[in-house]
Design a protein around this motif. Structure first.
Motif, PDB file in Angstrom:
ATOM      1  N   GLY A 406       0.802  -1.215   0.000  1.00 57.06           N
ATOM      2  CA  GLY A 406       0.000   0.000   0.000  1.00 57.06           C
ATOM      3  C   GLY A 406       0.837   1.268   0.000  1.00 57.06           C
ATOM      4  N   ASP A 407       0.147   2.374   0.018  1.00 51.50           N
ATOM      5  CA  ASP A 407       0.792   3.695  -0.001  1.00 51.50           C
ATOM      6  C   ASP A 407       1.604   3.916   1.265  1.00 51.50           C
ATOM      7  N   PHE A 408       2.868   4.339   1.094  1.00 50.45           N
ATOM      8  CA  PHE A 408       3.737   4.593   2.243  1.00 50.45           C
ATOM      9  C   PHE A 408       4.054   6.086   2.402  1.00 50.45           C
ATOM     10  N   SER A 409       3.291   6.893   1.700  1.00 53.78           N
ATOM     11  CA  SER A 409       3.609   8.325   1.704  1.00 53.78           C
ATOM     12  C   SER A 409       3.158   9.040   2.964  1.00 53.78           C
ATOM     13  N   ASN A 410       2.054   8.570   3.578  1.00 50.51           N
ATOM     14  CA  ASN A 410       1.591   9.272   4.779  1.00 50.51           C
ATOM     15  C   ASN A 410       0.703   8.370   5.626  1.00 50.51           C
ATOM     16  N   VAL A 411       0.661   8.712   6.915  1.00 54.86           N
ATOM     17  CA  VAL A 411      -0.202   8.008   7.859  1.00 54.86           C
ATOM     18  C   VAL A 411      -1.568   8.679   7.813  1.00 54.86           C
ATOM     19  N   THR A 412      -2.611   7.888   7.555  1.00 57.75           N
ATOM     20  CA  THR A 412      -3.953   8.461   7.395  1.00 57.75           C
ATOM     21  C   THR A 412      -4.804   8.330   8.646  1.00 57.75           C
ATOM     22  N   ILE A 413      -4.148   8.228   9.778  1.00 56.10           N
ATOM     23  CA  ILE A 413      -4.859   8.261  11.054  1.00 56.10           C
ATOM     24  C   ILE A 413      -3.966   8.976  12.053  1.00 56.10           C
ATOM     25  N   ASP A 414      -4.551   9.789  12.882  1.00 61.58           N
ATOM     26  CA  ASP A 414      -3.768  10.576  13.843  1.00 61.58           C
ATOM     27  C   ASP A 414      -3.701   9.863  15.185  1.00 61.58           C
ATOM     28  N   ILE A 415      -2.487   9.542  15.610  1.00 63.05           N
ATOM     29  CA  ILE A 415      -2.260   8.961  16.937  1.00 63.05           C
ATOM     30  C   ILE A 415      -1.937  10.119  17.883  1.00 63.05           C
ATOM     31  N   PRO A 416      -2.688  10.292  18.967  1.00 60.84           N
ATOM     32  CA  PRO A 416      -2.442  11.420  19.882  1.00 60.84           C
ATOM     33  C   PRO A 416      -1.008  11.441  20.391  1.00 60.84           C
ATOM     34  N   ILE A 417      -0.446  12.598  20.488  1.00 56.97           N
ATOM     35  CA  ILE A 417       0.933  12.734  20.940  1.00 56.97           C
ATOM     36  C   ILE A 417       1.100  12.207  22.357  1.00 56.97           C
ATOM     37  N   GLN A 418       0.051  12.367  23.203  1.00 56.98           N
ATOM     38  CA  GLN A 418       0.197  11.898  24.580  1.00 56.98           C
ATOM     39  C   GLN A 418       0.304  10.378  24.654  1.00 56.98           C
ATOM     40  N   LEU A 419      -0.370   9.675  23.726  1.00 57.90           N
ATOM     41  CA  LEU A 419      -0.263   8.212  23.708  1.00 57.90           C
ATOM     42  C   LEU A 419       1.149   7.791  23.316  1.00 57.90           C
ATOM     43  N   THR A 420       1.703   8.462  22.318  1.00 56.58           N
ATOM     44  CA  THR A 420       3.083   8.179  21.912  1.00 56.58           C
ATOM     45  C   THR A 420       4.044   8.419  23.069  1.00 56.58           C
ATOM     46  N   LEU A 421       3.836   9.517  23.795  1.00 64.68           N
ATOM     47  CA  LEU A 421       4.714   9.837  24.926  1.00 64.68           C
ATOM     48  C   LEU A 421       4.556   8.813  26.043  1.00 64.68           C
ATOM     49  N   PHE A 422       3.328   8.343  26.292  1.00 65.62           N
ATOM     50  CA  PHE A 422       3.112   7.328  27.322  1.00 65.62           C
ATOM     51  C   PHE A 422       3.819   6.018  26.954  1.00 65.62           C
ATOM     52  N   ILE A 423       3.780   5.651  25.676  1.00 66.70           N
ATOM     53  CA  ILE A 423       4.455   4.427  25.237  1.00 66.70           C
ATOM     54  C   ILE A 423       5.967   4.562  25.421  1.00 66.70           C
ATOM     55  N   LEU A 424       6.510   5.722  25.044  1.00 63.30           N
ATOM     56  CA  LEU A 424       7.945   5.963  25.230  1.00 63.30           C
ATOM     57  C   LEU A 424       8.312   5.951  26.712  1.00 63.30           C
ATOM     58  N   PHE A 425       7.451   6.528  27.545  1.00 65.59           N
ATOM     59  CA  PHE A 425       7.674   6.535  28.992  1.00 65.59           C
ATOM     60  C   PHE A 425       7.690   5.107  29.530  1.00 65.59           C
ATOM     61  N   LEU A 426       6.730   4.282  29.071  1.00 67.16           N
ATOM     62  CA  LEU A 426       6.671   2.881  29.497  1.00 67.16           C
ATOM     63  C   LEU A 426       7.979   2.167  29.221  1.00 67.16           C
ATOM     64  N   PHE A 427       8.468   2.286  27.991  1.00 70.45           N
ATOM     65  CA  PHE A 427       9.681   1.549  27.634  1.00 70.45           C
ATOM     66  C   PHE A 427      10.921   2.133  28.297  1.00 70.45           C
ATOM     67  N   PHE A 428      10.911   3.411  28.571  1.00 73.10           N
ATOM     68  CA  PHE A 428      12.030   4.007  29.312  1.00 73.10           C
ATOM     69  C   PHE A 428      12.091   3.443  30.728  1.00 73.10           C
ATOM     70  N   ILE A 429      10.936   3.432  31.413  1.00 68.51           N
ATOM     71  CA  ILE A 429      10.886   2.917  32.787  1.00 68.51           C
ATOM     72  C   ILE A 429      11.260   1.437  32.814  1.00 68.51           C
ATOM     73  N   GLU A 430      10.727   0.669  31.856  1.00 70.70           N
ATOM     74  CA  GLU A 430      11.016  -0.770  31.868  1.00 70.70           C
ATOM     75  C   GLU A 430      12.465  -1.037  31.476  1.00 70.70           C
ATOM     76  N   ILE A 432      15.138   0.884  32.226  1.00 77.88           N
ATOM     77  CA  ILE A 432      16.033   1.134  33.362  1.00 77.88           C
ATOM     78  C   ILE A 432      15.787   0.156  34.509  1.00 77.88           C
ATOM     79  N   ASN A 433      14.651  -0.537  34.469  1.00 76.29           N
ATOM     80  CA  ASN A 433      14.358  -1.538  35.504  1.00 76.29           C
ATOM     81  C   ASN A 433      14.345  -2.953  34.937  1.00 76.29           C
ATOM     82  N   ARG A 434      15.027  -3.168  33.816  1.00 78.59           N
ATOM     83  CA  ARG A 434      14.923  -4.437  33.097  1.00 78.59           C
ATOM     84  C   ARG A 434      15.484  -5.636  33.863  1.00 78.59           C
ATOM     85  N   GLU A 435      16.288  -5.384  34.882  1.00 79.53           N
ATOM     86  CA  GLU A 435      16.820  -6.484  35.681  1.00 79.53           C
ATOM     87  C   GLU A 435      16.010  -6.712  36.955  1.00 79.53           C
ATOM     88  N   ARG A 436      14.853  -6.041  37.046  1.00 77.84           N
ATOM     89  CA  ARG A 436      13.972  -6.207  38.199  1.00 77.84           C
ATOM     90  C   ARG A 436      12.654  -6.824  37.755  1.00 77.84           C
TER      91      ARG A 436
END
Length: 479
Positions: A406-430, A432-436
């Motif tokens: 399919g077309d790879f020129s643009n994303v035709t759905i808007d993902i809220p910026i806060q959801l993206t930030l929450f996902i990044l926050f999740l993986f950052f926290i996990e 730094i705590n990956r050995e716990r």
């Protein structure tokens, strides 16, 4: 009753208060309370299916006692097979009857012998796949003399129906959980605080990330023909984050709740998206199920011993059965087979146990080689999840075809910026705590100041209150 509901928010403190303040030190009474509370918890969904779990409990309790009374191997085998057939018979009827009937009819129709049949309107009991495997592990372990049979019905019934992990695991071994019902339990404030932290982290993953990701995953998967290729890739990513945060979030809440009552459940997730190969992924994803199949199916079949064809056969059996365990749909079978294909090169080159340690131990960031390995493993996992999420095979194939053409020129759905930030926050926290054990476990070593830790807790609570997505049922309730 679900964890992210007002009902549970009222139910849990009441049970906790009675358990510790009114029944403190009375182990038998505490077990009776847990059994009663577990049946309320399960019956809240549909009280009619309580008879099923009670019957399963009675069967395996009786068989365990009977196994202790005979040393005749032929009789012991008969008892074991009664347990296997009863448990898998119930599971097969409720979960797979219509699947086998429909495929039987389709096969004969394809051969030119059409058959008229009517499927049954069967309601799948919540959690049947989980407590069935839990009771089976008990009977098998008693049969193999790994565990003494339980002669206390209340304790055994409480083990089978223990409400924190009843409907979506972890699938506990009797050798681990059952003995904990015999022991006197003393309130441990450190364990309780750790449990509350784990509940908080699990709720954050479920309602803030999984439920929000579900909204976009559902829209894209349900209307995949309308979206560009890159948007379909975003949809696959949304489901990838959804299923991890949904299921690992449930496990965190279950394990944390158990800690409040003085019980220790097995770990079910160990940061699987940081895996460097598929073998490592399966050591970190749904650990209670993968180790169950390893110990009760893969090893009895011969495991990785024997010739190359035995190894290939056993690998495909274990992954296909694991896929079929998830549901009566060819998509799950293909998902399992695809993971077997991913896994096979590692097994045949003896690299399946290459990555046993935590990634980047003692380092802040992974090496370039490790990071590349994570990305490749993650990419293969995302592709496999498309089959897991799709409603049928044609939808899965169409989704993947359109995703790559399919077309790879643009994303035709808007993902809220806060959801993206929450996902990044999740993986950052996990990360730094990956050995716990979980994302915010033992924060004292990461954030030494009490005020700093409370800032994090406040942030998580406010995120749950103000950014929770539309309530979604836990994905694994359907299994």
């Amino acid at each position: 009753m679900i964890f992210n509901s007002l009902d549970f928010a009222i139910f849990l403190p009441i049970v906790f208060a009675i358990y510790w303040f009114f029944l403190k030190g009375k182990t038998k009474s505490q077990n009776i309370l847990l059994l009663f509370a577990s049946y309320i918890f399960y019956g809240w969904w549909d009280y009619r299916f309580l008879t099923l779990i009670v019957f399963s409990t009675l069967v395996d309790y009786t068989i365990g006692i009977s196994l202790s009374k005979t040393s005749v191997q032929s009789k012991r085998k008969v008892l074991l097979w009664i347990s296997i057939l009863v448990n898998l018979g119930f599971l097969g009827f409720f979960k797979y009857y219509n699947f086998f009937l429909e495929n039987f009819v389709d096969a004969f129709t394809f051969l030119g012998y059409p058959i008229n049949s009517n499927s049954l309107n069967i309601i799948l009991p919540v959690g049947i796949s989980f407590y069935t495997f839990q009771t089976l592990s008990y009977t098998i372990d008693v049969y193999k003399n790994r565990l003494a049979p339980c002669k206390r019905f209340i304790e055994f019934a409480a083990f089978v129906s223990f409400f924190p992990q009843l409907v979506a695991g972890p699938i506990e071994r009797a050798t681990n959980l059952l003995p904990q019902f015999y022991k006197k339990r003393v309130f441990n404030s450190l364990a309780a605080r750790e449990g509350l932290r784990q509940i908080l982290w699990g709720l954050f993953k479920k309602v803030v990330i999984a439920d929000n990701c579900a909204e976009y995953a559902n829209i894209i998967f349900n209307n995949s023909a309308e979206y560009s290729g890159v948007t379909l890739f975003v949809g696959a990513l949304m489901f990838t984050f959804q299923i991890y945060c949904d299921f690992s979030g449930y496990s965190d809440i279950a394990i944390g709740t158990s800690k409040l009552f003085g019980f220790k459940l097995m770990r079910n997730f160990a940061y699987p998206y940081f895996s460097r190969d598929i073998a490592e992924f399966w050591r970190r994803w749904h650990i209670s199920l993968s180790t169950w199949f390893r110990d009760y199916l893969y090893i009895p079949l011969g495991g990785s011993r024997g010739g190359i064809w035995i190894k290939i056969r056993n690998t495909f059996i274990i992954f296909i059965v694991s896929g079929f365990w998830h549901g009566a749909n060819w998509t799950f079978i293909v998902w399992g087979a695809l993971n077997a294909i991913y896994f096979l090169p590692l097994l045949l080159t003896n690299n399946n146990r290459k990555n046993l340690d935590s990634i980047a131990q003692g380092k802040i960031l992974p090496s370039l080689n490790e990071f590349t390995s994570i990305l490749i493993t993650f990419g293969f996992t995302v592709l496999a999840w498309v089959f897991f999420r799709a409603k049928d095979m044609s939808s899965a194939i169409s989704y993947l075809t359109n995703m790559f053409t399919g077309d790879f020129s643009n994303v035709t759905i808007d993902i809220p910026i806060q959801l993206t930030l929450f996902i990044l926050f999740l993986f950052f926290i996990e990360w730094i705590n990956r050995e716990r054990n979980f994302g915010i476990s033992k924060l004292e070593k990461i954030i030494p100041f009490t005020s700093g830790r409370w800032v994090l807790y406040t942030f998580l609570v406010l995120s749950i209150l103000f950014f929770a997505g539309e309530e979604q049922e836990f994905i694994y309730f359907q299994f």
